[in-house]
Design an enzyme around this catalytic site. Structure first.
Site, PDB file in Angstrom:
ATOM      1  N   GLY A  40      -5.897   5.239   8.859  1.00  0.00           N
ATOM      2  CA  GLY A  40      -5.240   3.942   8.882  1.00  0.00           C
ATOM      3  C   GLY A  40      -3.745   4.012   8.645  1.00  0.00           C
ATOM      4  N   ILE A  41      -3.181   2.850   8.367  1.00  0.00           N
ATOM      5  CA  ILE A  41      -1.734   2.734   8.168  1.00  0.00           C
ATOM      6  C   ILE A  41      -1.270   3.544   6.966  1.00  0.00           C
ATOM      7  CG2 ILE A  41       0.111   1.132   7.529  1.00  0.00           C
ATOM      8  CD1 ILE A  41      -0.631   1.016  10.463  1.00  0.00           C
ATOM      9  N   LYS A  51       6.144   8.854   1.040  1.00  0.00           N
ATOM     10  CA  LYS A  51       6.370   9.702  -0.133  1.00  0.00           C
ATOM     11  C   LYS A  51       6.938  11.051   0.269  1.00  0.00           C
ATOM     12  CE  LYS A  51       4.995   6.227  -2.092  1.00  0.00           C
ATOM     13  NZ  LYS A  51       5.060   5.512  -0.826  1.00  0.00           N
ATOM     14  N   GLY A 179      14.289  -8.066   1.589  1.00  0.00           N
ATOM     15  CA  GLY A 179      13.115  -8.019   0.722  1.00  0.00           C
ATOM     16  C   GLY A 179      13.209  -6.864  -0.244  1.00  0.00           C
ATOM     17  N   GLY A 181      10.622  -5.944  -2.520  1.00  0.00           N
ATOM     18  CA  GLY A 181       9.359  -5.444  -3.043  1.00  0.00           C
ATOM     19  C   GLY A 181       9.324  -3.937  -2.922  1.00  0.00           C
ATOM     20  N   ALA A 182       8.147  -3.350  -3.132  1.00  0.00           N
ATOM     21  CA  ALA A 182       8.046  -1.891  -3.137  1.00  0.00           C
ATOM     22  C   ALA A 182       8.516  -1.272  -1.829  1.00  0.00           C
ATOM     23  CB  ALA A 182       6.604  -1.481  -3.432  1.00  0.00           C
ATOM     24  N   ILE A 183       8.091  -1.828  -0.687  1.00  0.00           N
ATOM     25  CA  ILE A 183       8.454  -1.230   0.602  1.00  0.00           C
ATOM     26  C   ILE A 183       9.957  -1.281   0.824  1.00  0.00           C
ATOM     27  CG2 ILE A 183       8.237  -1.470   3.102  1.00  0.00           C
ATOM     28  CD1 ILE A 183       5.365  -2.431   2.650  1.00  0.00           C
ATOM     29  N   ALA A 318      -3.319   0.413  -1.534  1.00  0.00           N
ATOM     30  CA  ALA A 318      -4.319   1.345  -1.022  1.00  0.00           C
ATOM     31  C   ALA A 318      -5.405   1.634  -2.049  1.00  0.00           C
ATOM     32  CB  ALA A 318      -3.631   2.645  -0.603  1.00  0.00           C
ATOM     33  N   HIS A 449       3.234  17.804 -26.605  1.00  0.00           N
ATOM     34  CA  HIS A 449       4.690  17.914 -26.728  1.00  0.00           C
ATOM     35  C   HIS A 449       5.138  19.258 -26.164  1.00  0.00           C
ATOM     36  CE1 HIS A 449       8.711  17.636 -28.500  1.00  0.00           C
ATOM     37  NE2 HIS A 449       8.540  18.903 -28.898  1.00  0.00           N
TER      38      HIS A 449
END
Length: 470
Positions: A40-41, A51, A179, A181-183, A318, A449
């Site tokens: 898919g997309i 990414k 816009g 947003g995330a994109i 997703a 740590h």
């Protein structure tokens, strides 16, 4: 005669192909229908290849700042075509992986465009002609596409959607991103790192408006420092593209409209569900602005027809789609007599959100403002990256982690992060919320740590006045 299955999944994105795998694991005869690419997309044109692009931009950014690490790197340049080729290679590798998973799990793949003819009956039109499939259950997982501006549809030359921005014909010199947003922010970050002059316009009063207000403010300050031009409470009145660039009419908060020129524009104003022309009207399945409403397990109003992912109410992510795919497959198996599965409806309060800009943003649960609106009395903690040894050693001292607790019960209501690798850290709080943790469990957890994850501990301690390193 129509080929018969227990389950047919319409769409092979991260919701669809996962639903098909889970159904097959549960012993159900399963088919999947896909009109373009398995995965898919998200896998081919969304989450994964973006990414890969952002990783290239991150490495390029670090190489340009090698001196800060005691290193020398001169003459560093970015080859946009090679960066894009690497991204496409990553997508191809994962597409092949999904193809392998379908074979491994004996899921029948039907390439073509699917349309519901009746409950349990699906028509598929492909290169080899038209075939009819039948199944006891059908899962709609057709996903979503980028929303166009009504007055300026994307042309792939000067006006881009995310898909065009992933395979650019040329490097933008002056880029307008509509816009935040995330994109939008991710592509703005990518092209800024590669040298474009980037302007972001957002109609809301702050960027990444779904995030906590403190995160939005910090991100705006950081991006501005990197050279971004950020304009909030700003609208777009028109776009006119030609061979040389794009003229944009931008409406400022005071109502004044100015015309500015850009080389390219990325439109990132949301998505539209792919629910047209798939037969919903024939079956009597209603939509609300293209969205199919379901019960918590994914059932529609028509028996035997289910819906998951971006065709259902948000968030349109997703990982949400994949989770819904597993839930629907297990619910179907249960209906078909499997007593060993116990599906649970999705709790949207525990779905994390991630934005892979620089610095990264991640969150889960209620923002401080939303928690107050809901009537909670709060304990809120903040811990900065500058107080963490690993962050300083990495050369990444920018950011913070914020926790929001119910003061009465200690319940973790939300967590909000900005900084290096927070998209990896957030899952710790997601697990905590899913297990209904309180501040006591988090305080008594031993964090290794030196790690960035120690800040998650400190942000919890900070909510109760017990932070150790600030």
């Amino acid at each position: 005669m129509a080929e018969a299955y227990d389950v047919i999944v319409l769409g092979s994105g991260p919701g669809g192909y996962v639903a098909a795998i889970r159904a097959a694991q549960l012993g159900l005869k399963t088919a999947i229908v896909e009109r373009e690419n398995l995965g898919g997309i998200c896998l081919n044109w969304g989450c994964i290849p973006t990414k890969a692009l952002l990783r290239s931009a991150e490495v390029f950014h670090q190489m340009q700042h090698a001196k800060a690490y005691g290193l020398s790197a001169t003459g560093v340049t970015a080859d946009l075509a090679a960066v894009v080729a690497r991204s496409r290679g990553v997508a191809k590798q994962l597409n092949q992986g999904v193809t392998h998973l379908m074979k491994k799990n004996k899921v029948a793949v039907h390439m073509g465009t699917g349309k519901l003819l009746a409950p349990g009956k699906l028509e598929v039109k492909g290169e080899k002609g038209t075939e009819t499939l039948t199944a006891k259950h059908i899962i709609i997982a057709t996903g979503a596409r980028a929303r166009d501006l009504p007055f300026a549809p994307a042309d792939g030359n000067r006006i881009w959607t995310y898909r065009h921005a992933m395979t650019p014909k040329e490097m933008p010199s002056k880029l307008l991103v509509i816009g935040s947003g995330a994109i939008g922010i991710e592509f703005a970050s990518f092209y800024n790192d590669l040298g474009a002059d980037v302007t972001v316009v957002e109609m809301a009063d702050r960027i990444v408006p779904a995030e906590d207000a403190d995160v939005s403010a910090f991100l705006e300050k950081s991006l501005t420092k990197q050279g971004f031009k950020i304009r909030t409470k700003t609208g777009l009145e028109g776009l006119v593209a030609d061979a040389k660039g794009v003229k944009a009419k931008i409406k400022a908060p005071d109502g004044k409209v100015t015309e500015e020129e850009f080389s390219h524009v990325i439109v990132a104003v949301g998505v539209v569900a792919n629910t047209e022309n798939i037969g919903l009207e024939t079956l009597g399945i209603p939509t609300d602005r293209g969205i199919i409403n379901t019960d918590p397990l994914g059932r529609t109003n028509v028996k035997g027809v289910w819906a998951i992912g971006d065709v259902t109410p948000g968030p349109w992510l997703a990982h949400k789609a994949s989770h819904e795919g597993v839930t629907a497959a297990e619910a179907i198996a249960q209906e078909l007599g499997n007593k060993d599965v116990h599906p649970h409806g999705l709790d949207r309060r525990n779905i994390p959100g991630c934005t892979y800009c620089h610095p990264q943003v991640a969150s889960v649960g209620l923002t401080e403002a939303k928690a107050k609106e809901a009537g909670y009395t709060l304990k809120v903690g903040n811990f900065p990256f500058i107080g963490n040894g690993k962050a300083i050693a990495l050369g990444e001292p920018e950011g913070f982690i914020k926790t929001v607790f119910d003061a009465k019960t200690g319940e973790l209501l939300g967590a909000h992060m900005i900084g290096a690798e927070v998209t990896e850290l957030i899952q710790g709080y997601v697990v905590g919320k899913t297990l209904e943790t309180t501040e006591a469990e988090l305080m008594n957890t031993v964090f290794p740590h030196p790690t960035l994850s120690e800040m998650m501990h400190e942000a919890t301690l900070a909510a109760y006045g017990r932070a150790l390193h600030i």
